[in-house]
Design an enzyme around this catalytic site. Sequence first.
Site, PDB file in Angstrom:
ATOM      1  N   HIS A   1      28.140  28.635  39.330  1.00 17.81           N
ATOM      2  CA  HIS A   1      28.515  28.382  37.922  1.00 17.81           C
ATOM      3  C   HIS A   1      28.850  29.680  37.193  1.00 17.81           C
ATOM      4  O   HIS A   1      28.704  29.761  35.972  1.00 17.81           O
ATOM      5  CB  HIS A   1      27.409  27.631  37.173  1.00 17.81           C
ATOM      6  CG  HIS A   1      26.843  26.473  37.931  1.00 17.81           C
ATOM      7  ND1 HIS A   1      27.379  25.207  37.875  1.00 17.81           N
ATOM      8  CD2 HIS A   1      25.805  26.405  38.824  1.00 17.81           C
ATOM      9  CE1 HIS A   1      26.679  24.394  38.667  1.00 17.81           C
ATOM     10  NE2 HIS A   1      25.733  25.110  39.264  1.00 17.81           N
TER      11      HIS A   1
ATOM     12  N   GLU B   1      46.760  39.008  39.479  1.00 15.46           N
ATOM     13  CA  GLU B   1      47.160  38.008  38.476  1.00 15.46           C
ATOM     14  C   GLU B   1      48.413  37.250  38.929  1.00 15.46           C
ATOM     15  O   GLU B   1      48.516  36.042  38.768  1.00 15.46           O
ATOM     16  CB  GLU B   1      47.417  38.681  37.127  1.00 15.46           C
ATOM     17  CG  GLU B   1      46.151  39.120  36.417  1.00 15.46           C
ATOM     18  CD  GLU B   1      46.475  39.887  35.142  1.00 15.46           C
ATOM     19  OE1 GLU B   1      46.744  39.247  34.129  1.00 15.46           O
ATOM     20  OE2 GLU B   1      46.476  41.137  35.185  1.00 15.46           O
TER      21      GLU B   1
ATOM     22  N   SER C   1      49.945  48.986  29.814  1.00 15.99           N
ATOM     23  CA  SER C   1      50.452  48.174  28.708  1.00 15.99           C
ATOM     24  C   SER C   1      51.448  49.015  27.923  1.00 15.99           C
ATOM     25  O   SER C   1      51.297  50.227  27.807  1.00 15.99           O
ATOM     26  CB  SER C   1      49.285  47.766  27.809  1.00 15.99           C
ATOM     27  OG  SER C   1      49.757  47.474  26.510  1.00 15.99           O
TER      28      SER C   1
ATOM     29  N   LYS D   1      45.098  50.732  28.749  1.00 15.45           N
ATOM     30  CA  LYS D   1      45.026  49.591  29.656  1.00 15.45           C
ATOM     31  C   LYS D   1      45.432  49.905  31.094  1.00 15.45           C
ATOM     32  O   LYS D   1      46.346  50.661  31.344  1.00 15.45           O
ATOM     33  CB  LYS D   1      45.943  48.461  29.140  1.00 15.45           C
ATOM     34  CG  LYS D   1      45.450  47.776  27.886  1.00 15.45           C
ATOM     35  CD  LYS D   1      44.170  46.972  28.134  1.00 15.45           C
ATOM     36  CE  LYS D   1      44.455  45.705  28.890  1.00 15.45           C
ATOM     37  NZ  LYS D   1      44.830  44.608  28.033  1.00 15.45           N
TER      38      LYS D   1
END
Length: 466
Positions: free
Chosen positions: A165, A299, A286, A292
């Site tokens: 979980h 992804e 970024s 970043k």
Amino acid sequence: MQEKPGGAAPGHAWSGRFNEPVDELVKRFTASVTFDQRLALFDIQGSLAHAQMLAEVGLLSEIDLGNIRLGMERIRTEIAAGKFKWSIDLEDVHMNIERRLTDLAGDAGKRLHTARSRNDQVATDVRLFLRDAIDRILDRIRQFQLALLDLAEGHAATVMPGFTHLQVAQPVTFGHHLMAYFEMLQRDAARLADCRGRVNRLPLGSAALAGTSYPIRRERVAELLGFDGVCENSLDAVSDRDFALEFSAASALIMVHLSRFSEELILWMSPRYGFITLADRFCTGSSIMPQKKNPDVPELVRGKTGRVVGHLMGLFTLMKGQPLAYNKDNQEDKEPLFDTVDTVLDSLTLYADMMGGLTVNAEAMRAAAREGFATATDLADYLVKKGLPFRDAHEAVARAVRHAETQGCDLADLPLATLNTFSALIGDDVFAVLTLEGSLASRAHIGGTAPDTVRAAIQRARNALA
Ligand code: ARG
């Protein structure tokens, strides 16, 4: 184009039967050459085997066969050099190549299509393409698995929290966690290998749908092309694409596995976890936030899983309403298959490489494992071994956890006297059990996370790949 009696579109193999030229949009809508030219080398391979068989049974002269071979060699060279002129007027890869062959080899080129149809031809091409794709994917899976094994070996004893979980559950080793993906990939490879057996059968000789009246030798063509045998029913052979659906399903599962791993890498790389960093070559920055470093590759693998799963749905839907035998619907099988193969190959290649560029922050993993009362089950098991029924042990430990929580400490930090308020059975041998290493070492059966067990699993895995 001017209407001509008895042949409106002289460029077409079937023009003799038509009275008006094909509408431009219809031409573009029905043509497949813009994408099926990717099958060209397989198409040539199939044609050469077919021509050889025709010559062997006396349906083609040796001279014609020689001219076909020379012409095909030339065509291969033209394609490799990017010089081949693909024409949408010639609809698909098969007719483009046949027309060029006829330019180069004259009547021999026109004789090549004896005893076959584009229906059995295209089914053969797709099977040759998929067989090659499966072999390449299997190789990439293996490369990725080897990279996983190397990483797992170095971290057979590195503690991390195991989650259920997404809550800290019990300590595991990072090596054990990585080996879970090894197992998934083993099944992925087995599924593909199994599918390969059904891909690797020859449709040629089925002709349009009913077979052919010529004295062909299908087994010979199968042998020349390295197929395990021939498709047994001509109607089935030209029409069903279940082998492609199977391939697509096996590919979707590979992507689902990679997507799960991606999700983990992305989480682990977030500063909230800080378990790993990925080498810069797999990340981007970024355009607005200078600080970043984004895990773009995982992804995108997660994102591209959508298209591969989508292709599976597309292929299922493509097949479901088709009456026997061949229907033009099947032309729509190619783009999803090509994209599936490209996506799976690229994703696996990147993953294999990414394993070597992964830095583990063992301290952060250990700290996280200490935070979530990961050894609570071990304490319950300890009490059971001292004679307490498991349900009572569970209850006692739950109370101890609640107390530790109010103190802001781990179970292992509670003094023995405090622990005894939850159960008198607890002695000072409990602290060996409450440590992360103690918890790991106790799970030493096959499939467990004890470091020595993980090392043995890695060794078995290496043997399996050898
Ligand atoms: N381009 C077609 C396909 O991909 C080849 C077979 C065409 N057959 C036909 N009878 N129109 O399926």
